[in-house]
Design an enzyme around this catalytic site. Structure first.
Site, PDB file in Angstrom:
ATOM      1  N   GLU A   1       1.183   0.807 -38.994  1.00 28.47           N
ATOM      2  CA  GLU A   1       0.175   0.191 -38.657  1.00 28.47           C
ATOM      3  C   GLU A   1      -0.242  -1.042 -39.183  1.00 28.47           C
ATOM      4  O   GLU A   1      -0.992  -2.148 -38.854  1.00 28.47           O
ATOM      5  CB  GLU A   1      -1.221   1.036 -38.948  1.00 28.47           C
ATOM      6  CG  GLU A   1      -0.952   2.402 -37.946  1.00 28.47           C
ATOM      7  CD  GLU A   1      -0.129   3.511 -38.787  1.00 28.47           C
ATOM      8  OE1 GLU A   1      -0.384   4.496 -38.290  1.00 28.47           O
ATOM      9  OE2 GLU A   1       0.636   3.056 -39.427  1.00 28.47           O
TER      10      GLU A   1
ATOM     11  N   CYS B   1      -1.937   8.044 -41.391  1.00 30.05           N
ATOM     12  CA  CYS B   1      -2.480   8.786 -42.194  1.00 30.05           C
ATOM     13  C   CYS B   1      -3.576   8.764 -42.734  1.00 30.05           C
ATOM     14  O   CYS B   1      -4.475   7.527 -42.398  1.00 30.05           O
ATOM     15  CB  CYS B   1      -1.316   8.486 -43.406  1.00 30.05           C
ATOM     16  SG  CYS B   1      -1.227   6.793 -44.071  1.00 30.05           S
TER      17      CYS B   1
ATOM     18  N   ASP C   1      41.000  17.424 -49.820  1.00 32.32           N
ATOM     19  CA  ASP C   1      40.845  16.108 -49.189  1.00 32.32           C
ATOM     20  C   ASP C   1      40.679  14.978 -50.259  1.00 32.32           C
ATOM     21  O   ASP C   1      40.588  13.844 -49.872  1.00 32.32           O
ATOM     22  CB  ASP C   1      39.915  16.240 -48.015  1.00 32.32           C
ATOM     23  CG  ASP C   1      40.441  17.002 -46.686  1.00 32.32           C
ATOM     24  OD1 ASP C   1      41.559  17.300 -46.675  1.00 32.32           O
ATOM     25  OD2 ASP C   1      39.530  17.319 -45.924  1.00 32.32           O
TER      26      ASP C   1
ATOM     27  N   GLY D   1      34.457  22.937 -45.203  1.00 26.84           N
ATOM     28  CA  GLY D   1      35.436  23.357 -44.529  1.00 26.84           C
ATOM     29  C   GLY D   1      35.292  24.191 -43.312  1.00 26.84           C
ATOM     30  O   GLY D   1      33.711  24.687 -43.253  1.00 26.84           O
TER      31      GLY D   1
ATOM     32  N   LEU E   1      32.673  27.377 -44.627  1.00 32.99           N
ATOM     33  CA  LEU E   1      31.204  26.974 -44.778  1.00 32.99           C
ATOM     34  C   LEU E   1      30.590  26.651 -43.595  1.00 32.99           C
ATOM     35  O   LEU E   1      29.528  27.190 -43.277  1.00 32.99           O
ATOM     36  CB  LEU E   1      31.264  25.649 -45.547  1.00 32.99           C
ATOM     37  CG  LEU E   1      29.735  25.043 -46.177  1.00 32.99           C
ATOM     38  CD1 LEU E   1      29.258  26.315 -46.756  1.00 32.99           C
ATOM     39  CD2 LEU E   1      30.145  23.667 -46.783  1.00 32.99           C
TER      40      LEU E   1
ATOM     41  N   SER F   1      29.915  29.797 -41.882  1.00 35.66           N
ATOM     42  CA  SER F   1      28.647  30.424 -42.600  1.00 35.66           C
ATOM     43  C   SER F   1      27.335  30.254 -41.925  1.00 35.66           C
ATOM     44  O   SER F   1      26.357  30.959 -41.708  1.00 35.66           O
ATOM     45  CB  SER F   1      28.708  30.525 -44.164  1.00 35.66           C
ATOM     46  OG  SER F   1      29.900  30.981 -44.638  1.00 35.66           O
TER      47      SER F   1
END
Length: 353
Positions: free
Chosen positions: A53, A80, A205, A297, A300, A303
Site C-alpha cells: 500500500e 495491517c 551425495d 532420501g 525421510l 515418513s
C-alpha cells in the site's frame, strides 16, 4: 471477469514480484484506480521494508495526487492494523482519505485478522472483501498454512528414473534430471524458507543444498544427524548458508528464536520417543520458517507421506533413464491428485496435491 476481479488480478501479478524476498511476510500487491484508470501500483518488495500500500500510494504522480481521495484501492491481502517493522497500512489509507478499499483476502495473522478491515470501516471507508479470494490465498499458501495450521508449508520433492528408482544400490551418485531441470530445482530452493535432507543423503551425495544455479538468498539448511556423527567436512556445514542439525544431544537454539540466522551451524534437540517429522515441523514453526522443501532420501520422504504431513509433492521423472536394481521411490498412501504436469527435455515434472 468483473472490473474488480481484473484489478485484483493485477494485484496478484504485482505481488508475485516479491517472491523469495518478503518471507516471513506475505506477498502483497496493491493498485489505486480512479475512474477505471490505474494511477498507482506497488507491491511488498523486501521483508522489513515498505508494504504494498505504501509503495502504491508513493507511486502516484504529483499531477494525480489530488485524485487519491476519490480513488479505489485494490489490495490482495487485508491492510495491517498494527505496528511491526513498519507503521500500520490502515492508518496510511485513512490519512489519505481513500473512500473505498477492495480486499482479496483477510489476513490470518493474529495481529491483523479482521482488525484492518474493522479499522477502515470505523473510519467510514467502504470495504469490499473476497474478490478472487481463493487466488489470493493460494498466492500466499505458505503464509496461510503457517498461521492457520501452526506449521510450515511442506513440499516433498524427488527425482526418479522411468522405472521409479531414485538411487542405485551401491550408493554411487545417480544423476537423474537434466541441467535445465536442475536450474528449476534451484529456483524452487530460492522460493522456500528451508530445505531438509536426512543423514544418508548427506553422506552419500554430499549436497550443498544452496540455490547456486539461481539467484537470491539460500534457504536455511536442515539436516537430521541424531547422534551428531556427520563429519564437518561435508558441504552442508560449509557456512554458505545457515544449517540446523536435528539431533538427540545438543541444543543451541531456543524456541523463541525468530529465524534471523547467520551462516553458521545450529543444533536443535529432538526426543527419541516422539514423531521425528512432526518434531521437525514444530521446530520450524517455532523458528519462524514458513516452508520446507524436503529433498530426501526415500525413508525421510516416506515418513512424511505416511504421516500425511505434506502439502504438495513434486516429482521429476527422467522418461529415458532406466536402471536395474536400485532404491525405489516413495509410495503414496491414500489418494493423491495430480494437478499439473509439464516437460523439460527428457524430464517430466509432476505436481501432486
Amino acid at each position: 471477469m468483473t472490473t474488480d476481479e481484473l484489478y485484483m488480478q493485477r494485484c496478484i501479478q504485482l505481488a508475485k514480484s516479491g517472491a523469495g524476498n518478503v518471507a516471513p511476510n506475505p506477498m502483497v500487491g496493491a493498485v489505486l484506480v480512479y475512474k477505471e484508470k490505474i494511477i498507482g501500483e506497488g507491491y511488498h518488495q523486501k521483508y522489513g521494508e515498505a508494504h504494498a500500500e505504501v509503495n502504491c500510494i508513493a507511486s502516484v504522480k504529483i499531477k494525480d495526487r489530488q485524485l487519491i481521495e476519490r480513488s479505489t484501492l485494490y489490495v490482495s491481502l487485508e491492510p495491517c492494523a498494527h505496528f511491526g517493522k513498519t507503521p500500520p497500512c490502515s492508518n496510511l489509507i485513512i490519512r489519505h482519505k481513500i473512500p473505498k478499499v477492495v480486499i482479496g483476502s483477510r489476513d490470518p495473522f493474529k495481529e491483523v485478522n479482521g482488525r484492518g478491515i474493522e479499522k477502515l470501516k470505523a473510519a467510514g471507508i467502504e470495504v469490499i472483501t473476497g474478490i478472487l479470494g481463493d487466488a489470493c490465498k493460494d498466492l500466499n499458501k505458505r503464509f496461510f498454512t503457517f498461521h492457520t495450521k501452526q506449521r510450515p508449508y511442506i513440499i516433498l520433492k524427488w527425482a526418479q528414473t522411468a522405472n521409479k528408482k531414485i538411487a542405485t544400490n551401491d550408493n554411487k551418485r545417480l544423476i537423474i534430471s537434466n541441467n535445465i531441470t536442475n536450474r528449476l530445482v534451484h529456483k524452487w530452493r530460492f522460493e522456500e524458507a528451508s530445505i531438509l535432507v536426512g543423514t544418508n543423503t548427506a553422506t552419500a551425495d554430499d549436497p550443498s543444498l544452496t540455490n547456486r544455479l539461481w539467484t537470491g538468498k539460500n534457504p536455511v539448511r536442515l539436516i537430521i544427524d541424531k547422534n551428531i556423527r556427520l563429519p564437518l567436512s561435508l558441504k552442508i556445514f560449509n557456512r554458505e548458508s545457515p544449517t540446523i542439525v536435528f539431533n538427540y544431544e545438543k541444543q543451541t537454539l531456543e524456541p523463541g528464536d525468530t529465524g534471523n540466522f547467520t551462516n553458521q551451524v545450529y543444533y536443535f534437540k529432538i526426543e527419541k520417543d516422539k514423531s521425528l517429522v512432526r518434531q521437525i515441523a514444530n521446530a520450524c514453526y517455532q523458528l519462524n520458517l514458513q516452508s520446507i522443501l524436503i529433498e530426501g532420501g526415500a525413508k525421510l520422504l516416506q515418513s512424511f507421506i505416511d504421516e500425511k504431513l505434506f502439502d504438495e509433492i513434486r516429482i521429476i521423472t527422467n522418461k529415458d533413464l532406466i536402471i536395474g536394481e536400485g532404491l525405489a521411490a516413495p509410495l503414496s498412501s491414500g489418494s493423491l491428485k495430480q494437478s499439473e504436469y509439464f516437460a523439460i527435455r527428457n524430464d517430466n515434472i509432476y505436481f501432486i496435491l
